[in-house]
Design a protein around this motif. Structure first.
Motif, PDB file in Angstrom:
ATOM      1  N   LEU A 131      15.021  -1.573  -0.148  1.00 26.41           N
ATOM      2  CA  LEU A 131      14.097  -2.662   0.190  1.00 26.41           C
ATOM      3  C   LEU A 131      12.309  -2.026  -0.648  1.00 26.41           C
ATOM      4  O   LEU A 131      11.929  -0.940  -0.475  1.00 26.41           O
ATOM      5  CB  LEU A 131      14.006  -2.325   1.449  1.00 26.41           C
ATOM      6  CG  LEU A 131      13.750  -3.575   1.454  1.00 26.41           C
ATOM      7  CD1 LEU A 131      13.995  -4.779   1.472  1.00 26.41           C
ATOM      8  CD2 LEU A 131      12.728  -3.176   3.398  1.00 26.41           C
ATOM      9  N   THR A 132      12.404  -2.782  -1.718  1.00 24.05           N
ATOM     10  CA  THR A 132      11.542  -2.966  -1.550  1.00 24.05           C
ATOM     11  C   THR A 132       9.743  -4.058  -1.461  1.00 24.05           C
ATOM     12  O   THR A 132      10.806  -5.030  -1.032  1.00 24.05           O
ATOM     13  CB  THR A 132      11.232  -2.871  -3.588  1.00 24.05           C
ATOM     14  OG1 THR A 132      12.006  -2.007  -3.830  1.00 24.05           O
ATOM     15  CG2 THR A 132       9.822  -2.973  -4.312  1.00 24.05           C
ATOM     16  N   GLU A 133       9.166  -3.942  -1.565  1.00 19.41           N
ATOM     17  CA  GLU A 133       7.678  -4.802  -1.186  1.00 19.41           C
ATOM     18  C   GLU A 133       6.810  -4.960  -2.167  1.00 19.41           C
ATOM     19  O   GLU A 133       6.976  -4.167  -2.665  1.00 19.41           O
ATOM     20  CB  GLU A 133       7.300  -5.221   0.135  1.00 19.41           C
ATOM     21  CG  GLU A 133       6.578  -6.104   0.193  1.00 19.41           C
ATOM     22  CD  GLU A 133       5.735  -5.564   1.935  1.00 19.41           C
ATOM     23  OE1 GLU A 133       5.398  -6.633   2.893  1.00 19.41           O
ATOM     24  OE2 GLU A 133       5.212  -4.550   2.577  1.00 19.41           O
ATOM     25  N   ILE A 134       6.181  -6.733  -2.773  1.00 19.88           N
ATOM     26  CA  ILE A 134       5.279  -6.904  -3.350  1.00 19.88           C
ATOM     27  C   ILE A 134       4.161  -6.803  -3.008  1.00 19.88           C
ATOM     28  O   ILE A 134       4.476  -8.047  -1.665  1.00 19.88           O
ATOM     29  CB  ILE A 134       5.729  -7.785  -4.110  1.00 19.88           C
ATOM     30  CG1 ILE A 134       6.623  -6.815  -5.598  1.00 19.88           C
ATOM     31  CG2 ILE A 134       4.474  -8.356  -5.176  1.00 19.88           C
ATOM     32  CD1 ILE A 134       7.549  -7.910  -6.561  1.00 19.88           C
ATOM     33  N   GLN A 135       3.131  -6.935  -2.528  1.00 17.79           N
ATOM     34  CA  GLN A 135       2.034  -7.458  -1.937  1.00 17.79           C
ATOM     35  C   GLN A 135       0.853  -8.251  -3.162  1.00 17.79           C
ATOM     36  O   GLN A 135       0.718  -6.981  -3.502  1.00 17.79           O
ATOM     37  CB  GLN A 135       1.679  -7.032  -0.946  1.00 17.79           C
ATOM     38  CG  GLN A 135       2.013  -6.290  -0.030  1.00 17.79           C
ATOM     39  CD  GLN A 135       1.702  -5.180   0.769  1.00 17.79           C
ATOM     40  OE1 GLN A 135       0.251  -4.176   0.741  1.00 17.79           O
ATOM     41  NE2 GLN A 135       2.432  -4.687   2.302  1.00 17.79           N
ATOM     42  N   ILE A 136       0.479  -9.151  -2.804  1.00 13.98           N
ATOM     43  CA  ILE A 136      -0.026  -9.564  -3.979  1.00 13.98           C
ATOM     44  C   ILE A 136      -1.945  -9.930  -2.883  1.00 13.98           C
ATOM     45  O   ILE A 136      -1.298 -11.460  -2.391  1.00 13.98           O
ATOM     46  CB  ILE A 136       0.652 -10.218  -5.052  1.00 13.98           C
ATOM     47  CG1 ILE A 136       1.394 -10.287  -5.813  1.00 13.98           C
ATOM     48  CG2 ILE A 136      -1.390 -10.700  -5.838  1.00 13.98           C
ATOM     49  CD1 ILE A 136       1.228 -11.363  -6.930  1.00 13.98           C
TER      50      ILE A 136
ATOM     51  N   ASP B 196      15.505   3.754  -1.184  1.00 12.72           N
ATOM     52  CA  ASP B 196      15.456   3.598  -2.693  1.00 12.72           C
ATOM     53  C   ASP B 196      17.293   4.486  -2.473  1.00 12.72           C
ATOM     54  O   ASP B 196      17.510   4.960  -1.203  1.00 12.72           O
ATOM     55  CB  ASP B 196      14.723   3.982  -3.514  1.00 12.72           C
ATOM     56  CG  ASP B 196      14.273   5.760  -3.427  1.00 12.72           C
ATOM     57  OD1 ASP B 196      14.962   6.084  -1.893  1.00 12.72           O
ATOM     58  OD2 ASP B 196      13.250   5.692  -3.563  1.00 12.72           O
ATOM     59  N   HIS B 197      17.524   4.887  -3.746  1.00  7.91           N
ATOM     60  CA  HIS B 197      18.700   5.552  -3.551  1.00  7.91           C
ATOM     61  C   HIS B 197      18.920   7.221  -2.973  1.00  7.91           C
ATOM     62  O   HIS B 197      19.589   7.492  -3.416  1.00  7.91           O
ATOM     63  CB  HIS B 197      19.228   5.834  -5.439  1.00  7.91           C
ATOM     64  CG  HIS B 197      18.089   6.590  -6.293  1.00  7.91           C
ATOM     65  ND1 HIS B 197      16.936   5.864  -6.756  1.00  7.91           N
ATOM     66  CD2 HIS B 197      18.112   7.370  -6.380  1.00  7.91           C
ATOM     67  CE1 HIS B 197      16.509   7.010  -7.113  1.00  7.91           C
ATOM     68  NE2 HIS B 197      17.015   7.911  -7.153  1.00  7.91           N
ATOM     69  N   TYR B 198      17.358   7.595  -2.928  1.00  8.30           N
ATOM     70  CA  TYR B 198      17.358   8.706  -2.253  1.00  8.30           C
ATOM     71  C   TYR B 198      17.668   8.818  -0.866  1.00  8.30           C
ATOM     72  O   TYR B 198      17.822  10.570  -0.361  1.00  8.30           O
ATOM     73  CB  TYR B 198      15.695   9.103  -2.330  1.00  8.30           C
ATOM     74  CG  TYR B 198      15.299  10.235  -3.790  1.00  8.30           C
ATOM     75  CD1 TYR B 198      16.154  10.663  -4.136  1.00  8.30           C
ATOM     76  CD2 TYR B 198      15.123   9.080  -4.926  1.00  8.30           C
ATOM     77  CE1 TYR B 198      15.689  11.461  -5.775  1.00  8.30           C
ATOM     78  CE2 TYR B 198      14.063   9.323  -6.036  1.00  8.30           C
ATOM     79  CZ  TYR B 198      15.254  10.749  -6.246  1.00  8.30           C
ATOM     80  OH  TYR B 198      15.232  10.786  -7.612  1.00  8.30           O
TER      81      TYR B 198
END
Length: 272
Positions: free
Chosen positions: A263-268, A252-254
């Motif tokens: 980058l983000t991940e979604i897991q369902i 993220d921005h940090y």
């Protein structure tokens, strides 16, 4: 004066400071052998060299000055052995904690390196995930300020320092909200734990099983479109949502000032 060393000479010979020697004098840990009444100058003798060496040695081992003083006053073998045993125990605990911290850093490094290698960004896929231990706080989160407050609560709940906590934090969306295409509210925040991390009633698990997943370049605020895309993929392939979703921003921005790196991940979790 023969066999007399000024406080400055004593400090220089023993690689310490005048301020430290003055403090030792004040607390009666190491008093000068002679103090000039006219000018207050302190002087030490070679006989005190070993005394100061012992203080410095025990300090380096981690002993408190009060314990060093008590030992030097009593000079009792049994008491000294107890001191050593206690300091050994404290040191072993510190080693364990530092090892845990090192493992967290290593896992975070691995996380980021793997994230940089992700090629299929924006495309759904299926993967099997092992059970993951987490500490979880059930809390309604629908804004960035609420997220930050919940994170603080989670850290307090887990009794962890935030600088160590960074890296394994994620959010969940309740299964009912997922099915009803409501993606503007999270129902919990969690932190993934290491193998030998905390033991508490707040520890639970993310179930082992098959997950429909998607990586995307963005953060939590960009997730709704990808939830819809992922749910279409689940529906089109005849799968069924079986639990709360897991959403975790890895970069993220940090970490990067370039939004293209986010980058983000979604897991369902799904039933096949």
């Amino acid at each position: 004066m023969k066999n007399k060393f000024s406080i400055g000479e004593m400090a220089k010979l023993h690689n310490t400071t005048i301020k430290t020697l003055r403090y030792y004098d004040e607390i009666d840990l190491l008093k000068p052998i002679y103090t000039n009444r006219d000018n207050g100058y302190r002087y030490y003798s070679t006989e005190q060299f070993e005394h100061l060496n012992t203080i410095q040695y025990l300090k380096e081992l981690g002993f408190a000055l009060k314990d060093i003083k008590r030992h030097l006053e009593q000079r009792n073998i049994d008491d000294f052995l107890k001191l050593l045993e206690e300091q050994k125990r404290i040191t072993e605990e510190k080693i364990k904690e530092l090892t845990r911290i090192k493992d967290r850093f290593q896992n975070r490094i691995k996380d980021i390196k793997l994230a940089r290698e992700v090629k299929e960004v924006g495309f759904p896929f299926i993967k099997k995930l092992a059970e993951r231990r987490i500490v979880r706080l059930m809390d309604t989160i629908s804004s960035e300020p609420e997220l930050e407050v919940s994170l603080r609560r989670l850290e307090n709940q887990a009794n962890k320092n935030s600088s160590i906590f960074i890296g394994g934090v994620g959010l969940t969306v309740g299964i009912d909200d997922i099915v009803n295409h409501k993606f503007d509210e999270y129902n919990s925040i969690f932190n993934i734990l290491e193998k030998e991390d905390i033991q508490s009633s707040f520890v639970t698990t993310l179930a082992e099983g098959m997950y429909a997943c998607i990586f995307y370049n963005g953060n939590h605020s960009d997730s709704p479109a990808y939830y819809r895309y992922l749910l279409k993929y689940i529906h089109d392939n005849g799968f069924e949502v079986s639990g709360d979703s897991i959403e975790r921003t890895i970069i993220d921005h940090y970490i990067s000032g370039n939004k293209k790196d986010y980058l983000t991940e979604i897991q369902i979790p799904i039933k096949c």
